[in-house]
Scaffold this active site. Structure first.
Site, short mmCIF file in Angstrom:
data_model
loop_
_atom_site.label_atom_id
_atom_site.label_comp_id
_atom_site.label_asym_id
_atom_site.label_seq_id
_atom_site.Cartn_x
_atom_site.Cartn_y
_atom_site.Cartn_z
N GLU A 45 0.83 -1.20 0.00
CA GLU A 45 0.00 0.00 0.00
C GLU A 45 0.87 1.27 0.00
OE1 GLU A 45 -3.95 1.55 2.47
OE2 GLU A 45 -2.63 0.04 3.34
N LYS A 114 -9.31 3.17 -2.68
CA LYS A 114 -9.66 2.39 -1.49
C LYS A 114 -11.07 2.76 -1.03
CE LYS A 114 -7.50 0.90 2.87
NZ LYS A 114 -6.32 1.09 3.75
N CYS A 175 -5.69 -3.59 2.11
CA CYS A 175 -5.44 -3.62 3.54
C CYS A 175 -6.72 -3.79 4.36
CB CYS A 175 -4.67 -2.37 3.97
SG CYS A 175 -3.81 -2.58 5.56
N SER A 356 20.71 -0.67 34.11
CA SER A 356 20.59 -0.73 35.56
C SER A 356 20.74 -2.14 36.13
CB SER A 356 19.22 -0.19 35.98
OG SER A 356 18.19 -1.08 35.58
#
Length: 700
Positions: A45, A114, A175, A356
């Protein structure tokens, strides 16, 4: 008789607004597809401009440059004699659409906009595009002059239509349309479309791949057909990582699987399949009465064949079993690929991490080490692009990485920043892990800097704050913790900027953050402390998943130092030690366990629960361990913490998106950052319900 077709789909590592690089990768994918005999190539896309252009989609420059790239594609010898399907934004009648442009031999065949836009999670397509709201309707699109000069066409079809070749019929969906309850492939299949294509920009979340596979498989299991799925891959300039997973299916069976996490910029899947398999499958399942009242699609006819004239029948296709990654593998691979894209594209020389010795910073360190493993493996597999990028980042054009620990020494600096409140145990854990992964490790003490800052405050105010253990108030205690954390952030950036300079080396380092998604959710970190960084690979991962990830790294990478990390209680080490031992733990400070916090986060975001509905749900979930009043106390405590600290989300370090309950304020979790922290109405309703339940009335 068989009807053999060879089709190609791909995953491309496109970068927003990198028109030069994007064009190169598109051409490379078409070249590979043709080399494998494909007559059709599908790309992801918005591949021409990159999916993540965001508000750059408003700019006329973006549309102009997309047209310029399209012109070069049309003119390229590489694109001849193959149907090319590319993605780009198109302005039609002054409305911007997210489109597929399908062309063959310098002629645009159709432009398909789309129809169902993604407008949830991290997606905001309605902000930049309009959906095509006219099913099966086609209009005339007037081509711009620069394209007309190449194609010799005045206009082309624009709309919801399909492509009919001499031997088959193809239809596009894009999509989110595959995820929609009324996906276009349903009607297209009933109208005789045999090949479905899906161009996606689907980003990674933990445990998401199975959803895509199920959708692609089901798209053709009901009515038959061939399905091609293309996807974006890599970091295109934001918090998201697009994880590839291109695939090809036929009649409900997956027959080709692309890589989910890969350092290859271009991946092409090619399959040779038999259209007769589709027709025989449909002959049994799709009877004429099922489609008799169906409205047909407009067909764009093209004099081109996807199959050879003298096709012979093919053996029946063989389905494959999809190889899923475990969540621990996904954490190891996804953020590692994202970090590499960010590093090689940022122009920096490596990473700097305040280490840490706890779960969070150790997880971040392991992800960097995983990145080095992936890089060495890619170089070993003769990935020239990765080798060139590594050589450029380390500043040595003769360097060839072979050992991940040795590469880690080039790219990664870790630093343990001790204070008078630090324990010897955390220092030794950090040093041991750094030694096992090969990072360039530094030990320093921040007490002098902290005392200098407090001295300035005392000089101005005449007062010196004290820890609670020494008789100070809660305000003093918190301020003294924060000044340590913020000092570490300042030193982290100082060493990141000048650490290599001090060694006589060029470049700077990207500072890595290491706050997990649960700490961000509750605000359990200091604003502008060492969690403030350039990027954070674990900011979208829960504490529980990180613990599982470290257990995986212990075995997979043989990092035995992680056993001590996992056995130690999480602590900020910002309050004074008692007899040399830690007196402060994260879960005690937060007032709940990480397991509880993770569940609350999912209810808040995924289940969209406010205080009252969250209380109602948790009284059932925790009914074996907590009374209603205890549940109420935990819920109210969380929402007070959440609302007090929500402002921190406005400045949180950009994090890899991996979890669907992320509190990231940037785009994913759009909520206020100034609250009435009393939640008076909501908490009264909770108290009333507790009273009812404890008096035996229960839920009414």
């Amino acid at each position: 008789m068989g009807r053999k077709v060879t089709l190609a789909t791909c995953s491309l590592n496109q970068w927003a607004l990198d028109f030069e690089g994007n064009l190169s990768r598109i051409l490379r994918s078409i070249e590979i597809a043709k080399g494998n005999g494909a007559k059709y190539r599908l790309g992801p896309e918005l591949e021409i401009c990159g999916y993540g252009c965001a508000d750059h989609f408003y700019e006329s420059d973006t549309l102009l440059h997309c047209l310029q790239v399209l012109r070069e594609l049309l003119e390229s010898p590489v694109t001849q004699d193959i149907i090319c399907d590319v993605g780009m934004p198109v302005m039609h009648r002054d409305v911007r659409y997210n489109c597929r442009v399908i062309f063959l031999n310098k002629k645009i065949l159709l432009i398909r906009p789309k129809m169902f836009l993604a407008n949830y999670g991290n997606n905001r397509e309605f902000r930049w595009f309009s959906p095509w709201t006219q099913p099966r309707h086609v209009e005339e699109y007037i081509l711009p002059r620069m394209i007309r000069e190449v194609t010799d066409q005045a206009s082309v079809p624009f709309g919801d239509c399909v492509l009919s070749t001499v031997d088959t019929c193809m239809g596009s969906e894009m999509c989110a349309e595959m995820w929609h309850p009324k996906s276009p492939h349903i009607d297209m299949g009933l109208d005789g479309v045999e090949i479905f294509t899906n161009s996606s920009a689907s980003y990674h979340e933990l445990r998401k791949a199975n959803q895509r596979v199920a959708l692609v498989s089901s798209a053709t299991s009901k009515s038959g057909g061939i399905y091609l799925f293309a996807n974006q891959k890599g970091c295109d300039g934001d918090r998201l990582y697009y994880d590839g997973c291109a695939m090809i299916a036929i009649n409900g069976d997956i027959v080709l699987q692309g890589a989910q996490f890969s350092l290859d910029d271009v991946e092409v899947l090619c399959a040779t399949l038999d259209l007769e398999d589709v027709r025989s499958y449909r002959g049994e399942r799709c009877q004429p009465h099922m489609v008799s009242d169906h409205k047909s699609y407009h067909r764009v006819n093209v004099d081109f064949s996807l199959s050879d004239c003298e096709d012979m029948p093919l053996p029946t296709h063989q389905p494959i079993e999809w190889q899923y990654h475990s969540p621990e593998e996904e954490i190891s691979l996804g953020p590692a690929c994202w970090l590499w894209d960010y590093l090689r594209r940022s122009g920096q020389a490596g990473f700097f991490l305040p280490l840490s010795g706890g779960v969070d910073s150790s997880s971040t360190a392991c992800i960097v080490y995983s990145m080095c493993v992936l890089l060495c493996n890619a170089v070993r597999d003769n990935n020239i692009q990765v080798l060139q990028d590594v050589q450029r980042v380390v500043g040595d054009l003769t360097y060839k990485p072979e050992d991940p620990r040795e590469l880690c020494k080039h790219l990664f600096t870790t630093c343990y920043m001790a204070s008078e409140n630090s324990s010897e145990d955390t220092s030794s854990r950090a040093k041991e892990l750094a030694m096992q992964i090969g990072s360039n490790h530094v030990n320093l003490n921040i007490d002098m800097a902290v005392k200098g800052l407090l001295g300035i405050f005392s000089l101005v105010t005449g007062r010196m704050p004290q820890f609670r253990a020494s008789g100070g108030s809660s305000r003093e205690n918190l301020a003294l913790q924060n000044v340590q954390a913020r000092t570490r952030m300042v030193l982290a950036y100082l060493f990141a900027q000048l650490g290599l300079w001090a060694q006589g080396k060029p470049g700077g380092l990207l500072v890595l953050g290491s706050a997990n998604v649960d700490e961000s959710l509750s605000g359990y970190f200091t604003k502008y402390d060492c969690s403030s960084a350039d990027i954070n690979p674990i900011g979208g991962v829960s504490k529980m998943d990180l613990k599982s990830f470290l257990q995986y790294c212990t075995e997979h990478f043989q990092l035995t130092a992680l056993r001590r990390v996992l056995a130690a209680p999480p602590t900020a080490e910002l309050e004074p030690l008692i007899d040399g031992q830690i007196s402060q733990t994260d879960e005690a400070d937060m007032g709940m366990t990480y397991t509880e916090l993770s569940l609350i986060g999912r209810l808040r975001k995924i289940s969209r629960s406010g205080p009252y509905s969250m209380f109602c749900k948790l009284t059932d979930i925790w009914r074996e361990t907590c009374s209603p009043s205890q549940v109420a106390s935990k819920v109210k405590h969380f929402f007070r913490m959440y609302s007090v600290n929500r402002h921190k989300m406005t400045t949180i370090t950009p994090s890899y998106h991996a979890e669907s309950y992320s509190p990231d304020d940037n785009r994913f979790d759009l909520r206020p950052f100034l609250y009435n922290i009393q939640w008076m109405w909501q908490f009264r309703r909770i108290d009333s319900k507790v009273s009812d339940m404890e008096s035996g009335h229960g839920f009414n």
